[in-house]
Design a protein around this motif. Structure first.
Motif, mmCIF file in Angstrom:
data_model
loop_
_atom_site.group_PDB
_atom_site.id
_atom_site.type_symbol
_atom_site.label_atom_id
_atom_site.label_comp_id
_atom_site.label_asym_id
_atom_site.label_seq_id
_atom_site.Cartn_x
_atom_site.Cartn_y
_atom_site.Cartn_z
ATOM 1 N N GLY A 92 15.218 12.321 31.539
ATOM 2 C CA GLY A 92 14.829 11.476 30.421
ATOM 3 C C GLY A 92 15.560 10.154 30.386
ATOM 4 N N ALA A 93 15.444 9.476 29.252
ATOM 5 C CA ALA A 93 15.967 8.114 29.126
ATOM 6 C C ALA A 93 17.469 8.067 28.893
ATOM 7 N N GLY A 94 18.076 9.209 28.591
ATOM 8 C CA GLY A 94 19.519 9.224 28.375
ATOM 9 C C GLY A 94 19.913 8.443 27.137
ATOM 10 N N ALA A 95 20.844 7.517 27.304
ATOM 11 C CA ALA A 95 21.356 6.739 26.175
ATOM 12 C C ALA A 95 20.286 5.852 25.548
ATOM 13 N N ALA A 96 19.236 5.550 26.306
ATOM 14 C CA ALA A 96 18.160 4.696 25.789
ATOM 15 C C ALA A 96 17.183 5.462 24.902
ATOM 16 N N SER A 97 17.373 6.772 24.801
ATOM 17 C CA SER A 97 16.457 7.590 24.008
ATOM 18 C C SER A 97 16.541 7.236 22.526
ATOM 19 N N VAL A 98 15.387 7.181 21.880
ATOM 20 C CA VAL A 98 15.339 6.866 20.451
ATOM 21 C C VAL A 98 14.790 8.053 19.652
ATOM 22 N N MET A 99 14.624 9.193 20.296
ATOM 23 C CA MET A 99 14.040 10.360 19.629
ATOM 24 C C MET A 99 14.974 11.553 19.736
ATOM 25 N N SER A 100 15.259 12.181 18.592
ATOM 26 C CA SER A 100 16.066 13.387 18.585
ATOM 27 C C SER A 100 15.204 14.599 18.910
ATOM 28 N N PHE A 101 15.844 15.735 19.170
ATOM 29 C CA PHE A 101 15.109 16.969 19.431
ATOM 30 C C PHE A 101 14.275 17.355 18.213
ATOM 31 N N GLY A 102 14.881 17.259 17.040
ATOM 32 C CA GLY A 102 14.145 17.561 15.817
ATOM 33 C C GLY A 102 12.983 16.621 15.599
ATOM 34 N N VAL A 159 10.713 15.721 -0.706
ATOM 35 C CA VAL A 159 12.041 15.124 -0.885
ATOM 36 C C VAL A 159 13.029 15.695 0.127
ATOM 37 N N VAL A 160 13.010 17.017 0.307
ATOM 38 C CA VAL A 160 13.905 17.640 1.274
ATOM 39 C C VAL A 160 13.604 17.126 2.685
ATOM 40 N N ALA A 161 12.325 16.987 3.016
ATOM 41 C CA ALA A 161 11.951 16.483 4.346
ATOM 42 C C ALA A 161 12.471 15.066 4.557
ATOM 43 N N ILE A 162 12.385 14.236 3.523
ATOM 44 C CA ILE A 162 12.890 12.864 3.614
ATOM 45 C C ILE A 162 14.407 12.872 3.826
ATOM 46 N N CYS A 163 15.102 13.724 3.073
ATOM 47 C CA CYS A 163 16.559 13.816 3.205
ATOM 48 C C CYS A 163 16.961 14.276 4.607
ATOM 49 N N VAL A 164 16.234 15.257 5.135
ATOM 50 C CA VAL A 164 16.515 15.738 6.491
ATOM 51 C C VAL A 164 16.277 14.625 7.505
ATOM 52 N N HIS A 165 15.211 13.872 7.310
ATOM 53 C CA HIS A 165 14.890 12.760 8.209
ATOM 54 C C HIS A 165 16.022 11.740 8.251
ATOM 55 N N GLU A 166 16.632 11.476 7.095
ATOM 56 C CA GLU A 166 17.664 10.455 7.008
ATOM 57 C C GLU A 166 19.044 10.976 7.406
ATOM 58 N N MET A 167 19.352 12.229 7.032
ATOM 59 C CA MET A 167 20.718 12.723 7.179
ATOM 60 C C MET A 167 20.906 13.762 8.278
ATOM 61 N N ALA A 168 19.836 14.421 8.695
ATOM 62 C CA ALA A 168 19.957 15.448 9.742
ATOM 63 C C ALA A 168 18.780 15.359 10.699
ATOM 64 N N PRO A 169 18.663 14.251 11.433
ATOM 65 C CA PRO A 169 17.505 14.048 12.317
ATOM 66 C C PRO A 169 17.391 15.071 13.435
ATOM 67 N N TRP A 170 18.466 15.836 13.664
ATOM 68 C CA TRP A 170 18.428 16.879 14.693
ATOM 69 C C TRP A 170 17.580 18.070 14.255
ATOM 70 N N PHE A 171 17.286 18.163 12.948
ATOM 71 C CA PHE A 171 16.485 19.278 12.437
ATOM 72 C C PHE A 171 15.072 18.788 12.149
ATOM 73 N N PRO A 172 14.040 19.564 12.516
ATOM 74 C CA PRO A 172 12.651 19.127 12.300
ATOM 75 C C PRO A 172 12.331 18.974 10.806
ATOM 76 N N GLU A 173 12.044 17.754 10.394
ATOM 77 C CA GLU A 173 11.786 17.506 8.971
ATOM 78 C C GLU A 173 10.515 18.201 8.481
ATOM 79 N N ALA A 174 9.539 18.379 9.378
ATOM 80 C CA ALA A 174 8.307 19.065 8.976
ATOM 81 C C ALA A 174 8.606 20.511 8.594
#
Length: 436
Positions: free
Chosen positions: A193-203, A390-405
């Protein structure tokens, strides 16, 4: 004239009532509707983008998890639809209220029309880039074609699926063979993959997989209400998630991981340039493929929107198909694809909690088959939907490693269950039937 046939000679679509058992379709027919839906170039793009950011192994895990979530989510909603014959609007009415359903059903029906407009515009852009056709004229022609197919109803969607899925597989294999002649496919498994250039988390990758079908997946009842029972509805869903969806995404992943993608960060595993660059008969086939492939998405989304708005406006699905089809065409000409990422973010945050609330309500709180009075608005359902978002938004902002959906689904469903249990205890105290 038969009660199942409208005056213009096409089958009744049952916008305002459950589909009777006498009018249900075979498993193969319903499965074709869902199986052909995910077999689209767009999924190859997404699969490639995920692979570019995460590498092959992590991307494969991400799309596997995303498809497992879709199977559980869409499959459960389909089970209810197959057992009741109700479309999404009718299901939402029982959970959100006789008037409240207008908000949820109208929201989703509008979102899918937006996707219809985007994919129609993409048809024009793709044909223009590949064959030099006038983009606006192509969009207008695609609008008329897709609207006409949708007008024919659920049977037309089944036929489109039977054509689109095999065509995707055949041309994807052709593209991979061509790519394999110049790029070593053996290196796919070791692509990092892109390594450090990656802009997408696993979540974020898992959320992207879920978000691509969060809208029509939530509205799956519009398709699977035609199944003979709940079990057949689940089987039909299984053909899409994980099978068809993963096949389409894996094609894009292989193209990117083999180093054959021109712009992996944005166009992912789009294999159309591979087909069109060779000219001749293959280019002609590729041209047909564009209309069939993207037309599959457009007709499905337009059908969802027409059934939903038909119920709300108390009109026939076909009347709304014409109105929304033409409106979406106008939006497509205006360039709606510039809002693409905004649509995805919107879907990932706001849509999944709706389906979760319906599932909890109709499987755990009040059985979907129970005939009871429905209030105009069920406040607990809306509160749970808001909590999930609201919880999904919070996860998106504070815990991007977890799937917000997933966060939105779980929090929305659990909140509704808790509120419903509390409401039951209050009713029992007031009735004196229990002392809790």
């Amino acid at each position: 004239m038969s009660s199942s046939t409208e005056q213009h000679g096409v089958d009744e679509e049952f916008e305002h009532q459950p589909v009777p058992l006498s009018h249900r379709h075979s498993l193969s027919s319903v499965a074709a509707v869902w199986f052909g839906f995910p077999m689209i170039i767009t999924n190859a793009v997404f699969g490639g983008v995920i692979a570019y950011n995460l590498g092959f192994v992590r991307a494969l895990i991400a799309i596997s998890i995303g498809n497992a979530i879709l199977l559980a989510y869409v499959g459960t909603l389909s089970f209810i639809a197959g057992n009741t014959g109700r479309n999404f609007a009718l299901m939402a009415e029982r959970t959100f209220g006789k008037k409240g359903y207008v908000i949820t059903s109208g929201f989703l029906a509008t979102v899918v029309v937006g996707w219809y407009a985007f994919q129609t515009g993409l048809t024009g852009t793709t044909v223009h880039a590949s064959f030099g056709w006038n983009e606006t004229a192509t969009i207008v022609g695609a609008t008329l074609l897709f609207t006409a197919v949708t007008y024919m109803g659920i049977r037309a969607l089944s036929i489109v699926g039977m054509i689109a899925a095999p065509m995707y597989v055949i041309l994807a294999v052709v593209a991979l063979v061509m790519i394999g002649a110049d790029h070593p496919l053996s290196s796919v498994l070791t692509y990092d993959g892109a390594g450090a250039a990656s802009v997408m988390s696993f979540g974020g990758a898992v959320t992207l997989v879920v978000a691509t079908f969060a809208d029509s997946g939530t509205m799956t009842a519009d398709f699977t209400r035609w199944a003979r029972d709940g079990r057949n509805a689940v089987y039909a869903t299984l053909t899409a998630f994980p099978f068809a969806n993963m096949i389409a995404q894996l094609v894009g992943m292989v193209i990117v991981c083999a180093g054959a993608a021109a712009a992996p960060a944005t166009s992912g595993g789009d294999f159309m340039p591979v087909l069109t660059s060779h000219g001749g008969a293959l280019s002609v086939i590729a041209l047909v493929f564009v209309f069939v492939n993207l037309g599959s998405v457009c007709t499905h989304c337009l059908y969802n929107g027409a059934v939903g708005w038909g119920r709300i406006a108390k009109r026939r699905m076909r009347t709304m198909t014409i109105a929304l089809g033409l409106l979406g065409g106008v939006v497509a000409v205006a360039g709606v694809w510039s809002l693409f990422l905004n649509w995805l973010n919107l879907l990932g945050v706001f849509v999944p909690p709706i389906g979760a609330v319906i599932i909890v309500d109709q499987l755990m709180i009040r059985h979907y088959a129970v005939d009871e009075d429905v209030p105009n608005f069920r406040g607990t359902a809306f509160l749970a939907w808001a909590c999930g978002a609201v919880v999904a938004i919070c996860v998106h902002e504070m815990a991007p490693w977890f799937p917000e959906a997933v966060a939105g689904m779980l929090s929305g469903g659990l909140t509704y269950f808790a509120l419903s249990q509390k409401s039951k205890r209050v009713v029992r105290r007031e009735d004196g039937t229990a002392n809790t």
